[in-house]
Each structure stands twice: as structure tokens, then as C-alpha cells.
Design a protein around this motif. Structure first.
Motif, mmCIF file in Angstrom:
data_model
loop_
_atom_site.group_PDB
_atom_site.id
_atom_site.type_symbol
_atom_site.label_atom_id
_atom_site.label_comp_id
_atom_site.label_asym_id
_atom_site.label_seq_id
_atom_site.Cartn_x
_atom_site.Cartn_y
_atom_site.Cartn_z
ATOM 1 N N SER A 38 -9.838 -93.302 36.254
ATOM 2 C CA SER A 38 -10.562 -93.430 34.995
ATOM 3 C C SER A 38 -10.504 -92.134 34.193
ATOM 4 C CB SER A 38 -12.019 -93.812 35.267
ATOM 5 O OG SER A 38 -12.635 -92.839 36.101
ATOM 6 N N SER A 39 -10.138 -91.019 34.818
ATOM 7 C CA SER A 39 -10.006 -89.750 34.105
ATOM 8 C C SER A 39 -8.549 -89.398 33.815
ATOM 9 C CB SER A 39 -10.648 -88.619 34.916
ATOM 10 O OG SER A 39 -9.957 -88.445 36.143
ATOM 11 N N TYR A 40 -7.645 -90.330 34.046
ATOM 12 C CA TYR A 40 -6.221 -90.119 33.795
ATOM 13 C C TYR A 40 -5.788 -90.805 32.503
ATOM 14 C CZ TYR A 40 -5.093 -88.299 38.458
ATOM 15 O OH TYR A 40 -4.997 -87.527 39.586
ATOM 16 N N ASN A 41 -4.851 -90.173 31.799
ATOM 17 C CA ASN A 41 -4.130 -90.887 30.754
ATOM 18 C C ASN A 41 -3.212 -91.901 31.423
ATOM 19 O OD1 ASN A 41 -5.219 -89.116 28.801
ATOM 20 N ND2 ASN A 41 -3.571 -87.646 29.179
ATOM 21 N N MET A 42 -3.025 -93.028 30.766
ATOM 22 C CA MET A 42 -2.198 -94.082 31.348
ATOM 23 C C MET A 42 -1.099 -94.478 30.373
ATOM 24 S SD MET A 42 -3.657 -94.583 34.284
ATOM 25 C CE MET A 42 -2.942 -96.129 34.839
ATOM 26 N N GLY A 43 0.057 -94.819 30.915
ATOM 27 C CA GLY A 43 1.171 -95.189 30.056
ATOM 28 C C GLY A 43 1.938 -96.373 30.590
ATOM 29 N N TRP A 44 2.694 -96.992 29.694
ATOM 30 C CA TRP A 44 3.648 -98.041 30.048
ATOM 31 C C TRP A 44 5.036 -97.580 29.616
ATOM 32 C CZ3 TRP A 44 2.727 -102.319 32.915
ATOM 33 C CH2 TRP A 44 1.415 -102.762 33.047
ATOM 34 N N PHE A 45 5.977 -97.739 30.492
ATOM 35 C CA PHE A 45 7.377 -97.471 30.216
ATOM 36 C C PHE A 45 8.177 -98.700 30.620
ATOM 37 C CE2 PHE A 45 7.550 -92.845 29.403
ATOM 38 C CZ PHE A 45 6.238 -92.509 29.721
ATOM 39 N N ARG A 46 9.402 -98.785 30.115
ATOM 40 C CA ARG A 46 10.266 -99.897 30.522
ATOM 41 C C ARG A 46 11.678 -99.395 30.750
ATOM 42 N NH1 ARG A 46 10.269 -103.341 24.827
ATOM 43 N NH2 ARG A 46 11.645 -101.946 23.639
ATOM 44 N N GLN A 47 12.397 -100.151 31.548
ATOM 45 C CA GLN A 47 13.742 -99.733 31.923
ATOM 46 C C GLN A 47 14.621 -100.948 32.154
ATOM 47 O OE1 GLN A 47 13.867 -97.307 35.482
ATOM 48 N NE2 GLN A 47 15.686 -96.222 34.771
ATOM 49 N N THR A 48 15.853 -100.843 31.655
ATOM 50 C CA THR A 48 16.884 -101.838 31.932
ATOM 51 C C THR A 48 17.970 -101.189 32.773
ATOM 52 O OG1 THR A 48 17.947 -101.318 29.835
ATOM 53 C CG2 THR A 48 16.411 -103.174 29.850
ATOM 54 N N PRO A 49 18.756 -101.974 33.476
ATOM 55 C CA PRO A 49 19.775 -101.395 34.367
ATOM 56 C C PRO A 49 20.707 -100.438 33.645
ATOM 57 C CG PRO A 49 19.503 -103.720 34.830
ATOM 58 C CD PRO A 49 18.685 -103.438 33.603
ATOM 59 N N GLY A 50 20.891 -99.262 34.207
ATOM 60 C CA GLY A 50 21.800 -98.271 33.649
ATOM 61 C C GLY A 50 21.217 -97.448 32.512
ATOM 62 N N GLN A 51 19.971 -97.700 32.159
ATOM 63 C CA GLN A 51 19.348 -96.978 31.049
ATOM 64 C C GLN A 51 18.212 -96.082 31.549
ATOM 65 O OE1 GLN A 51 20.597 -97.196 27.858
ATOM 66 N NE2 GLN A 51 22.170 -98.422 28.893
ATOM 67 N N HIS A 52 17.875 -95.074 30.731
ATOM 68 C CA HIS A 52 16.728 -94.233 31.044
ATOM 69 C C HIS A 52 15.440 -95.026 30.824
ATOM 70 C CE1 HIS A 52 19.111 -90.650 31.561
ATOM 71 N NE2 HIS A 52 19.669 -90.814 30.378
ATOM 72 N N ARG A 53 14.389 -94.562 31.464
ATOM 73 C CA ARG A 53 13.100 -95.193 31.290
ATOM 74 C C ARG A 53 12.587 -94.876 29.878
ATOM 75 N NH1 ARG A 53 9.533 -95.389 36.681
ATOM 76 N NH2 ARG A 53 11.541 -96.258 37.368
ATOM 77 N N GLU A 54 12.206 -95.899 29.148
ATOM 78 C CA GLU A 54 11.814 -95.784 27.746
ATOM 79 C C GLU A 54 10.293 -95.861 27.596
ATOM 80 O OE1 GLU A 54 12.936 -99.188 25.476
ATOM 81 O OE2 GLU A 54 12.297 -98.354 23.554
ATOM 82 N N PHE A 55 9.741 -94.963 26.800
ATOM 83 C CA PHE A 55 8.315 -94.978 26.523
ATOM 84 C C PHE A 55 7.943 -96.220 25.712
ATOM 85 C CE2 PHE A 55 4.126 -93.687 25.660
ATOM 86 C CZ PHE A 55 3.893 -93.841 24.302
ATOM 87 N N VAL A 56 6.854 -96.880 26.111
ATOM 88 C CA VAL A 56 6.374 -98.063 25.405
ATOM 89 C C VAL A 56 5.029 -97.786 24.745
ATOM 90 C CG1 VAL A 56 5.627 -100.459 25.658
ATOM 91 C CG2 VAL A 56 7.603 -99.627 26.951
ATOM 92 N N ALA A 57 4.056 -97.363 25.541
ATOM 93 C CA ALA A 57 2.705 -97.135 25.010
ATOM 94 C C ALA A 57 1.927 -96.268 25.980
ATOM 95 C CB ALA A 57 1.979 -98.456 24.796
ATOM 96 N N VAL A 88 -1.903 -87.427 25.224
ATOM 97 C CA VAL A 88 -1.234 -88.650 25.649
ATOM 98 C C VAL A 88 0.271 -88.428 25.586
ATOM 99 C CG1 VAL A 88 -0.901 -91.073 25.152
ATOM 100 C CG2 VAL A 88 -3.164 -90.052 24.868
ATOM 101 N N GLY A 89 0.939 -88.562 26.700
ATOM 102 C CA GLY A 89 2.341 -88.207 26.774
ATOM 103 C C GLY A 89 3.282 -89.366 26.541
ATOM 104 N N VAL A 90 4.481 -89.046 26.026
ATOM 105 C CA VAL A 90 5.490 -90.065 25.772
ATOM 106 C C VAL A 90 6.726 -89.858 26.633
ATOM 107 C CG1 VAL A 90 4.682 -90.368 23.401
ATOM 108 C CG2 VAL A 90 6.573 -88.790 23.890
ATOM 109 N N VAL A 91 6.695 -88.858 27.503
ATOM 110 C CA VAL A 91 7.839 -88.608 28.372
ATOM 111 C C VAL A 91 7.420 -88.783 29.828
ATOM 112 C CG1 VAL A 91 8.999 -87.099 26.753
ATOM 113 C CG2 VAL A 91 7.381 -86.117 28.381
ATOM 114 N N THR A 92 8.356 -89.191 30.648
ATOM 115 C CA THR A 92 8.047 -89.502 32.040
ATOM 116 C C THR A 92 7.535 -88.298 32.810
ATOM 117 O OG1 THR A 92 10.345 -89.120 32.669
ATOM 118 C CG2 THR A 92 9.737 -91.376 32.107
ATOM 119 N N GLU A 93 7.965 -87.098 32.407
ATOM 120 C CA GLU A 93 7.595 -85.889 33.150
ATOM 121 C C GLU A 93 6.095 -85.608 33.118
ATOM 122 O OE1 GLU A 93 11.860 -85.696 32.217
ATOM 123 O OE2 GLU A 93 10.065 -86.158 31.052
ATOM 124 N N LEU A 94 5.387 -86.207 32.190
ATOM 125 C CA LEU A 94 3.953 -85.961 32.069
ATOM 126 C C LEU A 94 3.120 -86.886 32.955
ATOM 127 C CD1 LEU A 94 3.643 -85.341 28.232
ATOM 128 C CD2 LEU A 94 3.663 -83.652 30.077
#
Length: 124
Positions: free
Chosen positions: A30-49, A104-110
Motif C-alpha cells: 500500500s506504500s508502493y507505487n504500482m505500474g502496468w507494463f506489457r510485452q510482446t515476443p521479441g520486444q522490450h517491455r512497454e510502459f502502460v500506466a 511514479v515511474g515509467v521505466v522498468t528499472e524503477l
């Protein structure tokens, strides 16, 4: 043990709607920022929200802005992704993530914790 479990991925027709859920346990998520990412085969993970721990701040990827809505219920320690007007290009595996960055981060490293993903397929 920290765990994020996504659910709600199905096959849906283009133009339809879907809501994904991410149930968190094992940490004070409950004290963490939360995110959604998506990925298709052969592609990098893409920020969604993403949403801040307080839910006062949200961010969206350009391709979903105006169609997807992220929300959270800290009492249930669950994050949701409401997806409307789905397009075939939204087909992907969707991942939930948790992080403790100052903003709120938009990159996976966060993000420190990740779920196993749920498959969304949008057929035309």
C-alpha cells in the motif's frame, strides 16, 4: 514472500473492454507505487500506466492514454487496469509491478517486484 498476481487476461474483440487485476501480498504494498507494463515476443517491455501509492498521481503511455485507466484499492492491496476501446495492437502479456521511487515511474528499472503476467489478446 513478496508476490504480485495478475488476473483478468482473456481473448476479447476489438472495441471491447477488459479489466485486469493485480493482487499484492507479502510486503506493505500500500506504500508502493504500482505500474502496468506489457510485452510482446521479441520486444522490450512497454510502459502502460502507473499510479502513486496515494493514488493522487497517475501516468499513462501515449498509446493507451484516454482508453485505459489505472486505479488501486489499498484496503484490498489490489491494482486495476480498466481497458476500453481495445485494439489488436493492445495484444500482449501484461505485467504488474511495484516500486518505491519518489515519483511514479515509467521505466522498468524503477520497479522492484514483478508479477508473472496475464495474456490479453484482442482479435479484429
Amino acid at each position: 514472500q513478496a508476490q504480485l498476481v495478475e488476473s483478468g487476461g482473456v481473448v476479447v474483440l476489438a472495441g471491447g473492454s477488459l479489466r485486469l487485476s493485480c493482487a499484492a501480498s507479502g510486503r506493505s504494498f500500500s506504500s508502493y507505487n504500482m505500474g502496468w507494463f506489457r510485452q510482446t515476443p521479441g520486444q522490450h517491455r512497454e510502459f502502460v500506466a502507473a499510479i502513486s501509492w496515494s493514488a493522487r498521481s497517475t501516468r499513462y503511455g501515449d498509446s493507451v492514454n484516454g482508453r485505459f485507466t489505472i486505479s488501486r484499492d489499498n484496503a484490498k492491496i489490489t491494482v486495476y487496469l480498466q481497458m476500453n476501446n481495445l485494439k489488436p495492437d493492445d495484444t500482449a502479456t501484461y505485467y504488474c509491478a511495484a516500486g518505491r521511487g519518489l515519483s511514479v515511474g515509467v521505466v522498468t528499472e524503477l520497479y522492484d517486484y514483478w508479477g508473472q503476467g496475464t495474456q490479453v489478446t484482442v482479435s479484429s
